[in-house]
Design a protein around this motif. Structure first.
Motif, PDB file in Angstrom:
ATOM      1  N   VAL A 202      41.860  42.629  46.367  1.00  0.00           N
ATOM      2  CA  VAL A 202      42.612  41.450  45.924  1.00  0.00           C
ATOM      3  C   VAL A 202      43.856  41.925  45.164  1.00  0.00           C
ATOM      4  CG1 VAL A 202      42.541  39.434  44.387  1.00  0.00           C
ATOM      5  CG2 VAL A 202      40.575  39.981  45.838  1.00  0.00           C
ATOM      6  N   PRO A 203      45.029  41.330  45.461  1.00  0.00           N
ATOM      7  CA  PRO A 203      46.274  41.778  44.827  1.00  0.00           C
ATOM      8  C   PRO A 203      46.454  41.267  43.387  1.00  0.00           C
ATOM      9  CG  PRO A 203      46.759  40.017  46.356  1.00  0.00           C
ATOM     10  CD  PRO A 203      45.281  40.301  46.488  1.00  0.00           C
ATOM     11  N   ASP A 204      45.413  41.444  42.573  1.00  0.00           N
ATOM     12  CA  ASP A 204      45.461  41.084  41.165  1.00  0.00           C
ATOM     13  C   ASP A 204      44.425  41.937  40.448  1.00  0.00           C
ATOM     14  OD1 ASP A 204      44.627  39.769  38.671  1.00  0.00           O
ATOM     15  OD2 ASP A 204      45.895  38.113  39.312  1.00  0.00           O
ATOM     16  N   PRO A 205      44.842  42.735  39.452  1.00  0.00           N
ATOM     17  CA  PRO A 205      43.911  43.655  38.791  1.00  0.00           C
ATOM     18  C   PRO A 205      42.756  42.966  38.063  1.00  0.00           C
ATOM     19  CG  PRO A 205      46.044  43.671  37.680  1.00  0.00           C
ATOM     20  CD  PRO A 205      46.208  42.862  38.924  1.00  0.00           C
ATOM     21  N   VAL A 206      42.946  41.752  37.578  1.00  0.00           N
ATOM     22  CA  VAL A 206      41.861  41.048  36.880  1.00  0.00           C
ATOM     23  C   VAL A 206      40.676  40.864  37.828  1.00  0.00           C
ATOM     24  CG1 VAL A 206      41.188  38.865  35.800  1.00  0.00           C
ATOM     25  CG2 VAL A 206      43.373  39.912  35.221  1.00  0.00           C
ATOM     26  N   PHE A 207      40.959  40.510  39.075  1.00  0.00           N
ATOM     27  CA  PHE A 207      39.896  40.325  40.064  1.00  0.00           C
ATOM     28  C   PHE A 207      39.480  41.660  40.682  1.00  0.00           C
ATOM     29  CE2 PHE A 207      42.026  36.152  40.043  1.00  0.00           C
ATOM     30  CZ  PHE A 207      40.949  35.404  39.603  1.00  0.00           C
ATOM     31  N   ALA A 208      40.460  42.481  41.075  1.00  0.00           N
ATOM     32  CA  ALA A 208      40.174  43.745  41.752  1.00  0.00           C
ATOM     33  C   ALA A 208      39.339  44.687  40.889  1.00  0.00           C
ATOM     34  CB  ALA A 208      41.468  44.429  42.180  1.00  0.00           C
ATOM     35  N   GLN A 209      39.543  44.635  39.580  1.00  0.00           N
ATOM     36  CA  GLN A 209      38.782  45.500  38.668  1.00  0.00           C
ATOM     37  C   GLN A 209      37.539  44.792  38.120  1.00  0.00           C
ATOM     38  OE1 GLN A 209      41.549  47.047  35.739  1.00  0.00           O
ATOM     39  NE2 GLN A 209      42.987  47.651  37.342  1.00  0.00           N
ATOM     40  N   LYS A 210      37.232  43.631  38.675  1.00  0.00           N
ATOM     41  CA  LYS A 210      36.024  42.864  38.356  1.00  0.00           C
ATOM     42  C   LYS A 210      35.895  42.520  36.869  1.00  0.00           C
ATOM     43  CE  LYS A 210      33.697  44.855  42.318  1.00  0.00           C
ATOM     44  NZ  LYS A 210      32.528  45.561  42.837  1.00  0.00           N
ATOM     45  N   MET A 211      37.030  42.259  36.240  1.00  0.00           N
ATOM     46  CA  MET A 211      37.023  41.896  34.822  1.00  0.00           C
ATOM     47  C   MET A 211      36.337  40.552  34.577  1.00  0.00           C
ATOM     48  SD  MET A 211      40.812  43.009  33.597  1.00  0.00           S
ATOM     49  CE  MET A 211      41.520  44.554  34.136  1.00  0.00           C
ATOM     50  N   MET A 212      36.358  39.665  35.564  1.00  0.00           N
ATOM     51  CA  MET A 212      35.733  38.347  35.418  1.00  0.00           C
ATOM     52  C   MET A 212      34.326  38.318  36.023  1.00  0.00           C
ATOM     53  SD  MET A 212      38.885  35.786  36.073  1.00  0.00           S
ATOM     54  CE  MET A 212      37.997  34.428  35.342  1.00  0.00           C
ATOM     55  N   GLY A 213      33.966  39.371  36.739  1.00  0.00           N
ATOM     56  CA  GLY A 213      32.668  39.436  37.390  1.00  0.00           C
ATOM     57  C   GLY A 213      32.789  39.973  38.795  1.00  0.00           C
ATOM     58  N   ASP A 214      31.642  40.200  39.420  1.00  0.00           N
ATOM     59  CA  ASP A 214      31.586  40.722  40.776  1.00  0.00           C
ATOM     60  C   ASP A 214      31.741  39.585  41.769  1.00  0.00           C
ATOM     61  OD1 ASP A 214      31.342  42.545  42.825  1.00  0.00           O
ATOM     62  OD2 ASP A 214      29.320  43.202  42.295  1.00  0.00           O
ATOM     63  N   GLY A 215      32.077  39.923  42.986  1.00  0.00           N
ATOM     64  CA  GLY A 215      32.218  38.888  44.002  1.00  0.00           C
ATOM     65  C   GLY A 215      32.829  39.401  45.269  1.00  0.00           C
ATOM     66  N   ILE A 216      33.550  38.511  45.907  1.00  0.00           N
ATOM     67  CA  ILE A 216      34.169  38.778  47.203  1.00  0.00           C
ATOM     68  C   ILE A 216      35.406  37.890  47.267  1.00  0.00           C
ATOM     69  CG2 ILE A 216      33.017  36.991  48.579  1.00  0.00           C
ATOM     70  CD1 ILE A 216      32.177  39.441  50.416  1.00  0.00           C
ATOM     71  N   ALA A 217      36.262  38.100  48.247  1.00  0.00           N
ATOM     72  CA  ALA A 217      37.442  37.242  48.396  1.00  0.00           C
ATOM     73  C   ALA A 217      37.575  36.828  49.858  1.00  0.00           C
ATOM     74  CB  ALA A 217      38.694  37.974  47.934  1.00  0.00           C
ATOM     75  N   ILE A 218      38.260  35.726  50.062  1.00  0.00           N
ATOM     76  CA  ILE A 218      38.542  35.240  51.410  1.00  0.00           C
ATOM     77  C   ILE A 218      40.030  34.948  51.505  1.00  0.00           C
ATOM     78  CG2 ILE A 218      38.146  33.389  53.093  1.00  0.00           C
ATOM     79  CD1 ILE A 218      35.330  33.078  51.907  1.00  0.00           C
ATOM     80  N   ASP A 219      40.658  35.480  52.566  1.00  0.00           N
ATOM     81  CA  ASP A 219      42.037  35.119  52.892  1.00  0.00           C
ATOM     82  C   ASP A 219      41.908  33.862  53.758  1.00  0.00           C
ATOM     83  OD1 ASP A 219      44.731  34.958  53.341  1.00  0.00           O
ATOM     84  OD2 ASP A 219      44.884  36.872  54.399  1.00  0.00           O
ATOM     85  N   PRO A 220      42.236  32.695  53.212  1.00  0.00           N
ATOM     86  CA  PRO A 220      41.894  31.437  53.882  1.00  0.00           C
ATOM     87  C   PRO A 220      42.679  31.161  55.163  1.00  0.00           C
ATOM     88  CG  PRO A 220      43.128  31.005  51.883  1.00  0.00           C
ATOM     89  CD  PRO A 220      42.908  32.488  51.944  1.00  0.00           C
ATOM     90  N   ALA A 221      41.975  30.526  56.119  1.00  0.00           N
ATOM     91  CA  ALA A 221      42.583  30.107  57.376  1.00  0.00           C
ATOM     92  C   ALA A 221      43.011  28.646  57.314  1.00  0.00           C
ATOM     93  CB  ALA A 221      41.603  30.312  58.524  1.00  0.00           C
ATOM     94  N   ASP A 222      42.403  27.885  56.397  1.00  0.00           N
ATOM     95  CA  ASP A 222      42.803  26.490  56.204  1.00  0.00           C
ATOM     96  C   ASP A 222      42.641  26.139  54.732  1.00  0.00           C
ATOM     97  OD1 ASP A 222      40.185  25.463  55.604  1.00  0.00           O
ATOM     98  OD2 ASP A 222      39.774  25.190  57.724  1.00  0.00           O
TER      99      ASP A 222
END
Length: 164
Positions: free
Chosen positions: A30-50
């Motif tokens: 994810v192009p944001d260190p807060v999410f990429a470094q899991k500062m808010m927690g673990d998870g996954i990301a989706i590049d949305p189609a709609d």
């Protein structure tokens, strides 16, 4: 407290499905260190189609940000999730976002939560990539990710979770 002891037992297992159609990404990408470094927690990301966002679990809306770019849910088993639509979308001040729920609402898997004007998000924000974060990871006994490459909202399983 009485209901907690003698009432219906909360489930300990939870299946979390995709809240959006799109391409599944590792959180680390994810192009944001807060999410990429899991500062808010673990998870996954989706590049949305709609731009349709649906409930990934049966549960309760615990927070809807005033800008409608992010929504917090608590599943029946107690898993707390944050769906954060796009990166730097808070600066859009709600433009292009429509909410169909509010804090306190009960939802079922597949219920519509938000609609998002994706072309507008792609124009005005850093990215449309949407992290799906488990914010109470310390309450989990286990977290198992599925290995799918694409997501179909309300159907594709992202995680299997067991609570402590």
């Amino acid at each position: 407290m009485f209901k907690k002891w003698f009432g219906k037992q909360q489930p300990k297992e939870e299946t979390i499905t995709a809240p959006l159609d799109g391409t599944i990404m590792r959180l680390e990408d994810v192009p944001d260190p807060v999410f990429a470094q899991k500062m808010m927690g673990d998870g996954i990301a989706i590049d949305p189609a709609d731009g349709d966002v649906v409930a990934p679990v049966d549960g309760e809306i615990i927070q809807l940000f005033p800008t409608k770019h992010a929504i917090g849910l608590r599943s029946e088993a107690g898993v707390e999730l944050l769906i954060h639509v796009g990166i730097d979308t808070v600066s859009m001040n709600g433009e292009g976002f429509t909410a169909y729920v509010r804090a306190g609402d009960r939802v079922k898997r597949g219920d519509r939560l938000l609609s998002v004007d994706l072309p507008l998000v792609r124009e005005k924000a850093k990215s449309a990539v949407t992290p799906i974060i488990i914010t109470n990871g310390d309450a989990l006994e286990s977290l198992e990710r599925e290995a799918e490459a694409s997501a179909k909202k309300g159907e594709t399983v992202l995680f299997h979770v067991n609570m402590k």
